[in-house]
Design a protein around this motif. Structure first.
Motif, PDB file in Angstrom:
ATOM      1  N   LEU A   1     -45.405 122.884  68.144  1.00 53.78           N
ATOM      2  CA  LEU A   1     -45.232 124.161  68.512  1.00 53.78           C
ATOM      3  C   LEU A   1     -46.770 125.023  68.530  1.00 53.78           C
ATOM      4  O   LEU A   1     -47.707 124.446  67.653  1.00 53.78           O
ATOM      5  CB  LEU A   1     -44.634 124.621  66.883  1.00 53.78           C
ATOM      6  N   ILE A   2     -46.330 126.432  69.190  1.00 49.78           N
ATOM      7  CA  ILE A   2     -47.888 127.120  69.164  1.00 49.78           C
ATOM      8  C   ILE A   2     -47.471 128.445  68.596  1.00 49.78           C
ATOM      9  O   ILE A   2     -46.936 129.166  69.347  1.00 49.78           O
ATOM     10  CB  ILE A   2     -49.238 127.193  69.882  1.00 49.78           C
ATOM     11  N   GLY A   3     -48.011 127.967  67.597  1.00 51.16           N
ATOM     12  CA  GLY A   3     -46.793 129.483  66.977  1.00 51.16           C
ATOM     13  C   GLY A   3     -45.466 129.640  66.470  1.00 51.16           C
ATOM     14  O   GLY A   3     -44.599 128.197  66.371  1.00 51.16           O
ATOM     15  N   GLU A   4     -44.968 130.097  67.283  1.00 50.08           N
ATOM     16  CA  GLU A   4     -43.190 129.870  67.577  1.00 50.08           C
ATOM     17  C   GLU A   4     -43.200 129.343  68.337  1.00 50.08           C
ATOM     18  O   GLU A   4     -41.923 129.070  69.352  1.00 50.08           O
ATOM     19  CB  GLU A   4     -42.168 131.001  67.043  1.00 50.08           C
ATOM     20  N   PHE A   5     -44.186 129.329  69.883  1.00 52.88           N
ATOM     21  CA  PHE A   5     -43.657 128.556  70.808  1.00 52.88           C
ATOM     22  C   PHE A   5     -43.621 127.173  71.171  1.00 52.88           C
ATOM     23  O   PHE A   5     -44.728 126.562  70.563  1.00 52.88           O
ATOM     24  CB  PHE A   5     -44.921 128.844  72.393  1.00 52.88           C
ATOM     25  N   LYS A   6     -43.082 126.632  71.977  1.00 54.37           N
ATOM     26  CA  LYS A   6     -42.634 125.557  71.635  1.00 54.37           C
ATOM     27  C   LYS A   6     -43.684 124.989  72.914  1.00 54.37           C
ATOM     28  O   LYS A   6     -43.253 125.820  74.252  1.00 54.37           O
ATOM     29  CB  LYS A   6     -40.966 125.134  72.421  1.00 54.37           C
ATOM     30  N   VAL A   7     -44.197 123.941  72.711  1.00 51.53           N
ATOM     31  CA  VAL A   7     -44.710 123.162  73.796  1.00 51.53           C
ATOM     32  C   VAL A   7     -44.683 121.237  74.235  1.00 51.53           C
ATOM     33  O   VAL A   7     -43.766 121.359  73.048  1.00 51.53           O
ATOM     34  CB  VAL A   7     -46.607 123.199  73.414  1.00 51.53           C
TER      35      VAL A   7
END
Length: 222
Positions: free
Chosen positions: A107-113
């Motif tokens: 995660l980058i913050g709440e963003f999925k990577v």
């Protein structure tokens, strides 16, 4: 005397790495990252590429905008997972002689990577290409950190510094990871072929950079 020189060199390696100046760079209004000074960038037809050299590695960044007619539909988290999985499958197809390891959802913050490593035997040593893939803001962002196995001890902290510096604008939400609408319901196969085509272009760009760096290194050693 020779031992003193070797010890001094070992001592100076981490010092030189820490002395390199990294600044925050905005790829666009949505995504930013810290990079060593002196990088080069290219932007054509909304496609974006960047090359930077750290003390022990090479940084590659690519941004590929969604193409409405053929971009895969990403309406839910499972679609996003499939998109990332297809990306890795495409890399495998384009790199038959390489080994893919370390697949991991992050995660980058709440963003999925998605993270993974492409391991390549260059004939003169092992080259690692560490990937981080982010789909957001109607585009796919590819972040790579390349380094040789011989430099692994000092390259990994730089890689972590690079990946950990990636930030997504706080004004964006998780819904910005999805495609705006059902873009390609009539032509699902074309989307897959396009995805593979994009990966081939990314790998070709990375390969060209690797070849340049290897030639540069050979000249330095000759």
């Amino acid at each position: 005397m020779k031992k003193i020189i070797i010890l001094f060199a070992i001592f100076m390696i981490p010092v030189l790495s820490q002395a390199q100046i990294w600044d925050t760079f905005k790829i666009d209004s949505a995504v930013s990252v810290k990079l060593p000074k002196g990088f080069t960038k290219t932007e054509t037809d909304k496609k974006y590429s960047l090359v930077a050299i750290s003390s022990f590695g090479t940084i590659l960044i690519f941004k590929i905008p969604d193409i409405p007619q053929v971009t895969p539909d990403i309406e839910k988290d499972r679609h996003l997972k499939n998109f990332y999985d297809d990306y890795i499958k495409s890399v495998k197809i384009s790199s038959a002689n390489a080994l893919i390891t370390g697949e991991e959802d992050k995660l980058i913050g709440e963003f999925k990577v998605k993270d993974f490593t492409l391991q390549i035997d260059t004939g003169s040593g092992i080259l690692f290409r560490d990937f981080r893939i982010l789909h957001a803001n109607s585009a796919t962002y590819t972040f790579e950190f390349l380094y040789q196995n011989i430099h692994k001890e000092y390259a990994i902290p730089e890689r972590n510094k690079f990946f950990n510096s990636i930030e997504v604008n706080e004004n964006l939400s998780r819904s910005d990871q999805y495609t705006i609408q059902s873009l390609n319901s009539d032509k699902p196969d074309n989307s897959k072929y396009l995805t593979w085509g994009i990966i081939v272009l990314i790998l070709a760009g990375g390969l060209a950079t690797i070849l340049v760096l290897l030639k540069w290194g050979q000249r330095r050693n000759s």
